[in-house]
Enzyme design. Structure first.
Site, PDB file in Angstrom:
ATOM      1  NE  ARG A  21       8.437  -2.646  -9.199  1.00  0.00           N
ATOM      2  CZ  ARG A  21       8.587  -3.087  -7.921  1.00  0.00           C
ATOM      3  NH1 ARG A  21       9.448  -2.395  -7.371  1.00  0.00           N
ATOM      4  NH2 ARG A  21       7.981  -3.892  -7.183  1.00  0.00           N
ATOM      5  NE  ARG A  25      13.643   2.165  -5.051  1.00  0.00           N
ATOM      6  CZ  ARG A  25      13.188   1.088  -4.389  1.00  0.00           C
ATOM      7  NH1 ARG A  25      13.650   1.338  -3.066  1.00  0.00           N
ATOM      8  NH2 ARG A  25      13.053  -0.087  -4.667  1.00  0.00           N
ATOM      9  NE  ARG A  34       8.672   7.415  -2.523  1.00  0.00           N
ATOM     10  CZ  ARG A  34       8.437   7.592  -1.346  1.00  0.00           C
ATOM     11  NH1 ARG A  34       8.250   8.867  -1.143  1.00  0.00           N
ATOM     12  NH2 ARG A  34       8.256   6.723  -0.543  1.00  0.00           N
ATOM     13  CG  ASP A  71       3.372  -1.224  -5.091  1.00  0.00           C
ATOM     14  OD1 ASP A  71       4.375  -1.123  -5.388  1.00  0.00           O
ATOM     15  OD2 ASP A  71       2.895  -2.075  -4.261  1.00  0.00           O
ATOM     16  CE1 TYR A 147       5.688  -8.054  -0.762  1.00  0.00           C
ATOM     17  CE2 TYR A 147       4.119  -9.202  -2.433  1.00  0.00           C
ATOM     18  CZ  TYR A 147       5.191  -8.505  -2.051  1.00  0.00           C
ATOM     19  OH  TYR A 147       6.430  -8.247  -2.913  1.00  0.00           O
TER      20      TYR A 147
HETATM   21  O1  CP3 Z   1       7.018   1.805 -13.711  1.00  0.00           O
HETATM   22  C1  CP3 Z   1       6.451   0.803 -13.019  1.00  0.00           C
HETATM   23  O2  CP3 Z   1       6.585  -0.447 -13.341  1.00  0.00           O
HETATM   24  C2  CP3 Z   1       5.184   0.967 -12.568  1.00  0.00           C
HETATM   25  C3  CP3 Z   1       4.930   0.904 -11.034  1.00  0.00           C
HETATM   26  C4  CP3 Z   1       5.046  -0.313 -10.152  1.00  0.00           C
HETATM   27  C5  CP3 Z   1       5.592  -0.057  -8.912  1.00  0.00           C
HETATM   28  N1  CP3 Z   1       5.302  -1.322  -8.294  1.00  0.00           N
HETATM   29  C6  CP3 Z   1       6.096   1.100  -8.119  1.00  0.00           C
HETATM   30  C7  CP3 Z   1       6.865   0.966  -7.254  1.00  0.00           C
HETATM   31  C8  CP3 Z   1       4.719  -1.596 -10.226  1.00  0.00           C
HETATM   32  C9  CP3 Z   1       4.302  -1.971 -11.614  1.00  0.00           C
HETATM   33  C10 CP3 Z   1       4.786  -2.151  -9.305  1.00  0.00           C
HETATM   34  C11 CP3 Z   1       4.355  -3.725  -8.999  1.00  0.00           C
HETATM   35  C12 CP3 Z   1       4.844  -4.364  -7.655  1.00  0.00           C
HETATM   36  N2  CP3 Z   1       5.087  -3.831  -6.657  1.00  0.00           N
HETATM   37  C13 CP3 Z   1       5.042  -5.650  -7.706  1.00  0.00           C
HETATM   38  C14 CP3 Z   1       5.002  -6.854  -8.997  1.00  0.00           C
HETATM   39  C15 CP3 Z   1       6.277  -6.659  -9.902  1.00  0.00           C
HETATM   40  C16 CP3 Z   1       7.480  -7.343  -9.370  1.00  0.00           C
HETATM   41  O3  CP3 Z   1       8.327  -6.381  -9.364  1.00  0.00           O
HETATM   42  O4  CP3 Z   1       7.388  -8.492  -9.093  1.00  0.00           O
HETATM   43  C17 CP3 Z   1       5.419  -6.057  -6.640  1.00  0.00           C
HETATM   44  C18 CP3 Z   1       5.732  -7.450  -5.870  1.00  0.00           C
HETATM   45  C19 CP3 Z   1       5.179  -4.797  -5.549  1.00  0.00           C
HETATM   46  C20 CP3 Z   1       5.768  -4.868  -4.161  1.00  0.00           C
HETATM   47  C21 CP3 Z   1       6.474  -3.732  -3.776  1.00  0.00           C
HETATM   48  N3  CP3 Z   1       6.438  -2.281  -3.885  1.00  0.00           N
HETATM   49  C22 CP3 Z   1       7.716  -3.699  -3.435  1.00  0.00           C
HETATM   50  C23 CP3 Z   1       8.351  -5.200  -3.261  1.00  0.00           C
HETATM   51  C24 CP3 Z   1       8.410  -2.418  -3.388  1.00  0.00           C
HETATM   52  C25 CP3 Z   1       9.873  -2.265  -3.097  1.00  0.00           C
HETATM   53  C26 CP3 Z   1      10.368  -1.873  -1.831  1.00  0.00           C
HETATM   54  C27 CP3 Z   1      11.702  -1.313  -1.500  1.00  0.00           C
HETATM   55  O5  CP3 Z   1      11.753  -0.519  -0.480  1.00  0.00           O
HETATM   56  O6  CP3 Z   1      12.282  -1.740  -1.929  1.00  0.00           O
HETATM   57  C28 CP3 Z   1       7.285  -1.829  -3.727  1.00  0.00           C
HETATM   58  C29 CP3 Z   1       7.695  -0.289  -3.766  1.00  0.00           C
HETATM   59  C30 CP3 Z   1       7.459   0.443  -5.255  1.00  0.00           C
HETATM   60  N4  CP3 Z   1       6.651   0.212  -5.816  1.00  0.00           N
HETATM   61  C31 CP3 Z   1       8.514   1.401  -5.394  1.00  0.00           C
HETATM   62  C32 CP3 Z   1       8.283   1.640  -6.726  1.00  0.00           C
HETATM   63  C33 CP3 Z   1       9.041   2.770  -7.840  1.00  0.00           C
HETATM   64  C34 CP3 Z   1       9.885   1.975  -4.763  1.00  0.00           C
HETATM   65  C35 CP3 Z   1       9.402   2.550  -3.675  1.00  0.00           C
HETATM   66  C36 CP3 Z   1      10.043   4.107  -3.451  1.00  0.00           C
HETATM   67  O7  CP3 Z   1       9.907   4.817  -4.269  1.00  0.00           O
HETATM   68  O8  CP3 Z   1      10.157   4.599  -2.325  1.00  0.00           O
END
Ligand code: CP3
Length: 338
Positions: A21, A25, A34, A71, A147
């Site tokens: 990640r 954020r 964003r 994602d 999910y």
């Molecule tokens: O920089 C990176 O790592 C690349 C991008 C990346 C994202 N998601 C961007 C993201 C990667 C590799 C993921 C994988 C991902 N997404 C996983 C597997 C890795 C892990 O952390 O276990 C999982 C379980 C998800 C599902 C997911 N997507 C969640 C639980 C969330 C958070 C929701 C929240 O509001 O807290 C996301 C959203 C997400 N994916 C964000 C980012 C940067 C944040 C959303 C935003 O910017 O508004």
């Protein structure tokens, strides 16, 4: 590329480093860009924006690898399920209660839908420094199944586990479908120019141990063997999070090149017990990075020492958290690279 050389069997003087990640954020430049999209999925499916966000942490920190901004929930979305990201709540999906509620796309339509991710990979590869590896990724079948069946994130995974016990045939069918789409998604990213592929099974630890061989190991083996049969030779990093001592049996069966360790794994045990041709990635607690300073320095030195006689990629044990001060990431890199 020292990152891919390491994965392909070479030794490195210092461990290459990237952070799960790393685009996200905690970076002000991410939060700024964003704002230009209301909808997170639209943001992911915009190649220019996804490329820019992928490059942001590379410009700041010059990590050895970047990971395409996308994602794991794009796959459920691309197979026709509703996926929404609600600020403060997290992802919300239309809850799957039976397999016959699915109306699955054919693979051409699936790949067309996800073509913006392929375009983002190609664009990013063209704009990255040539020594920086680009990782393409997907969620693994079980994590995506959680999910889909929970209708979002979960603490206890009661619905997904209930599926395993009360609907075993439907569960297996669902995991098979997901596995085929995952292979298709990873193939798309490989063909678009990714250098490494990563499989995230973030909730692997929620599978009852007696079902792990079937639900986790079995499907990871299948995905890797399907990719190899399709001629894809890229190194693979696997992240079956939460398996702890189960990692030994896992790593003996799954032919990945690297295993990502979460911060609950005893790293000394891992260094001593997991097959020696495997690259180990990890495993600083993301909250230790939030603290920074002397506590982090001590922990980082221990990690470097424990893995000093193995091929190692420095990373966190899970994704960086939004409250991380960006200066602590710079401190971390200085410690690893000094
Ligand atoms: O920089 C990176 O790592 C690349 C991008 C990346 C994202 N998601 C961007 C993201 C990667 C590799 C993921 C994988 C991902 N997404 C996983 C597997 C890795 C892990 O952390 O276990 C999982 C379980 C998800 C599902 C997911 N997507 C969640 C639980 C969330 C958070 C929701 C929240 O509001 O807290 C996301 C959203 C997400 N994916 C964000 C980012 C940067 C944040 C959303 C935003 O910017 O508004």
């Amino acid at each position: 590329m020292i990152f891919t050389d390491l994965l392909n069997g070479k030794k490195a003087d210092k461990p290459p480093v990237w952070i799960m990640r790393q685009a996200g954020r905690y970076l002000p430049e991410y939060r700024e860009l964003r704002k230009s999209a209301d909808n997170f999925i639209d943001f992911c499916l915009n190649p220019a924006k996804a490329c820019e966000v992928t490059l942001q942490p590379i410009r700041r920190y010059n990590f050895d690898a970047s990971i395409i901004f996308s994602d794991i929930l794009l796959v459920p979305h691309a197979i026709g399920r509703e996926v929404k990201f609600i600020p403060g709540t997290g992802p919300v999906l239309s809850k799957l209660t039976a397999i016959n509620e699915l109306s699955l796309p054919d693979f051409d339509d699936f790949q067309n839908f996800l073509k913006p991710v392929a375009d983002a990979v190609t664009l990013t590869r063209a704009n990255l420094p040539k020594e920086t590896a680009l990782i393409g990724f997907s969620g693994a079948p079980w994590t995506l199944m959680t999910y889909l069946t929970e209708g979002g994130g979960s603490r206890d995974f009661n619905t997904a586990r209930d599926w395993l016990w009360s609907k075993p045939a439907e569960s297996e069918k669902l995991l098979h479908h997901l596995s085929d789409y995952i292979v298709s998604f990873l193939t798309l990213q490989a063909n678009a120019g990714a250098n490494v592929l990563m499989l995230f099974d973030s909730w692997a630890g929620a599978v009852p141990a007696s079902q792990r061989t079937k639900i986790i190991t079995g499907f990871h083996k299948k995905i890797i063997s399907d990719l190899r049969s399709a001629g894809i030779k890229l190194p693979i990093i696997s992240f079956p999070k939460g398996l702890s001592e189960g990692l030994k049996a896992y790593s003996e069966k799954v032919e990945c090149q690297a295993l990502a360790l979460d911060h609950y794994v005893d790293r000394r045990w891992a260094a001593d017990n997991l097959r020696t041709d495997l690259v180990l990635q990890g495993n600083l607690d993301p909250l230790c990075l939030v603290s920074g300073g002397q506590v982090m320095k001590r922990e980082v030195e221990e990690i470097l020492e424990v893995f000093s006689n193995r091929r190692h990629i420095f990373n966190l044990g899970h994704g960086i958290v939004p409250q991380t001060p960006p200066e602590h990431v710079a401190e971390l890199l200085a410690l690893i690279r000094s």
